[in-house]
Design an enzyme around this catalytic site. Structure first.
Site: not given
Ligand SMILES: NC(=O)c1ccc[n+]([C@@H]2O[C@H](COP(=O)([O-])OP(=O)(O)OC[C@H]3O[C@@H](n4cnc5c(N)ncnc54)[C@H](O)[C@@H]3O)[C@@H](O)[C@H]2O)c1
Length: 482
Positions: A250, A284
């Protein structure tokens, strides 16, 4: 803060709060106050191995527990979370920065997810099939996938955990959850509710940390599947590390809200403003692009500026506040970049466009309205994830639809019109997973299948209702020869 009895500053592994094996820690700083809220250990490799091993052992036993008992425990988690709404909501606002009323709604919704999936899981059933061999009997049934690595973002810390863990527990899975480094406290505290509900040790483990911890979980031989909520950039990295493991992804959205010439302009303006201030635009399905028919452009912009007068930026614990600080410097810096780019390309900043100067931290971004946003600007091309209404103008319905679909992050959109035929056209032809007619892009319901449109960069799979139960189980087939 007086109502938070204790901040949990340890990992949660195999049913217990534990210290990490290594010496590394990081500080959680409140975006609202700038004060230190907690110091959390970073998991070492030994902690990751211990959490995965505990999950593997617990999952084997849990898969054999009958579904009514599993459902009973999920209902109890819902009840225990409900008892703690006030405390968990305060903690979430402190570490996340969103207004308290929003945090209360998030925790309540997380509790509801445990009740919903408990009820759906007891009705999850397979089918029987006729065979061309009269001695054969064939049927399907569902089995849990196993141990899930759940990786979540900071915008809805507990709700995003619940979106996977509620259906996962109800269907017999175990979970190692990696919340982001800057908002781990609410989910750590929530484990008190899980323990009080009698969730067996090892089924839900919490390892807060950075990307390296998430990556280790994705690649770990003991995890069977990945549940990811976060940005598309991270999602792509996870996908290449995950190999053939099952995944629900997601990711990011760049939600269009389309205003046709016959729209109720006040309603559309209020929806556009709400879709930009909810959680400071860090959702999101936030309204990332407002695409308006040129015939109603001037009246619509006037309506947006009227609606924006109701936005109150300030202390997220104050009742009157509906816009808190953004969560972190990365979000504020991206907003700064998008504003500089908009100015350079000739867009008109009608409101805001900068951080508030006399605030407790540098993260209070003024509510922002930008008109004449060019299609090739950063505001249009990227998810801004901040409190901004970017207005783009189109010439006719075909043009509005073209602009809406000229983007790869097709998560959720909205269209405002009084015309049933036009509404259906946009619902069917907008390249997003969900379209809301005559309301904000920021609508979702725990029963609604939520996720991106196929072939886009916003991930795959569906969160919500029975669809997550299906995603977190294997459909198996049995054949008996009589
Ligand atoms: N589609 C949905 O349902 C939904 C819901 C909420 C947020 N989002 C999206 O989330 C984003 C914002 O959140 P964010 O800034 O925390 O996102 P992010 O991608 O920076 O981080 C998300 C998670 O992934 C982890 N992560 C980072 N690099 C990784 C790797 N290489 N391997 C595994 N895990 C890793 C982070 O530590 C964090 O826990 C926005 O783009 C938003 O649209 C989507």
């Amino acid at each position: 803060m007086s109502t938070v009895s204790s901040i949990r500053q340890q990992l949660f592994v195999n049913g217990q709060y534990v210290d990490a094996a290594g010496p590394d820690t990081y500080d959680v700083i409140s975006p609202a106050t700038g004060t230190l809220v907690g110091t959390i250990p970073l998991p070492a490799r030994a902690d990751i191995d211990a959490a995965v091993a505990a999950a593997n052992v617990a999952q084997r036993a849990w898969a054999g527990v009958n579904v009514w008992k599993r459902a009973e425990i999920c209902h109890r988690v819902g009840d225990e979370l409900t008892k703690r709404v006030d405390e968990l909501a305060r903690l979430q606002t402190l570490e996340q920065g969103k207004p308290l009323a929003e945090s209360v709604a998030d925790i309540e919704e997380a509790a509801q997810l445990f009740h919903l999936h408990a009820e759906d899981a007891v009705r999850l059933h397979g089918e029987t099939f006729p065979s061309n061999d009269s001695r054969k009997r064939m049927w399907t049934f569902y089995r849990p996938v196993g141990t899930w690595a759940i990786i979540t973002p900071w915008n809805f810390p507990l709700l995003m955990l619940a979106e996977f863990v509620a259906p996962g527990l109800a269907t017999g899975n175990a979970h190692v959850v990696k919340p982001p480094a800057n908002t781990p406290l609410t989910v750590l505290k929530a484990m008190e509710a899980f323990a009080a509900a009698g969730v067996p040790a090892g089924l839900v483990n919490i390892l807060p940390g950075e990307g390296a911890t998430g990556d280790a979980l994705v690649r770990h031989a003991g995890t069977d599947a990945i549940g990811f909520i976060g940005s598309s950039a991270t999602g792509a990295k996870i996908q290449s590390a995950a190999g053939l493991k099952r995944s629900v992804m997601e990711c990011s959205g760049n939600g269009p809200l389309v205003v046709l010439a016959d729209a109720d302009l006040d309603a559309a303006a209020q929806a556009a403003v709400y879709g930009a201030y909810l959680c400071a635009g860090q959702v999101c399905c936030a309204t990332e692009r407002v695409i308006v028919h040129r015939d109603v452009h001037d009246d619509f912009v006037a309506a947006v500026l009227r609606a924006a007068q109701d936005v109150v930026l300030g202390d997220p614990f104050a009742d009157t506040t509906n816009l808190g600080p953004v969560n972190n410097e990365g979000v504020a810096a991206k907003m700064d970049r998008h504003m500089a780019d908009a100015r350079e390309r000739g867009a008109e900043i009608l409101l805001g466009g900068h951080r508030r100067k006399d605030a407790p931290t540098d993260l209070y971004y003024e509510f922002t309205v930008v008109d004449a946003v060019p299609e090739d600007s950063l505001l249009s091309r990227e998810e801004s994830f901040g409190p901004v209404v970017p207005i783009i103008t189109g010439t006719d319905d075909d043009d509005l639809l073209r602009i809406a679909n000229d983007d790869k992050l097709g998560l959720q959109g909205a269209v405002f019109t009084q015309n049933m035929t036009a509404a259906h056209r946009f619902v069917e032809e907008m390249a997003v997973g969900q379209v809301v007619v005559n309301d904000s892009t920021c609508f979702w319901d725990i029963n609604m299948p939520f996720g991106g449109a196929g072939g886009r960069s916003t991930g795959w799979g569906r969160i919500g209702g029975k669809h997550t139960l299906l995603a977190m189980t294997d459909l198996r087939t049995g054949v008996i020869s009589l």
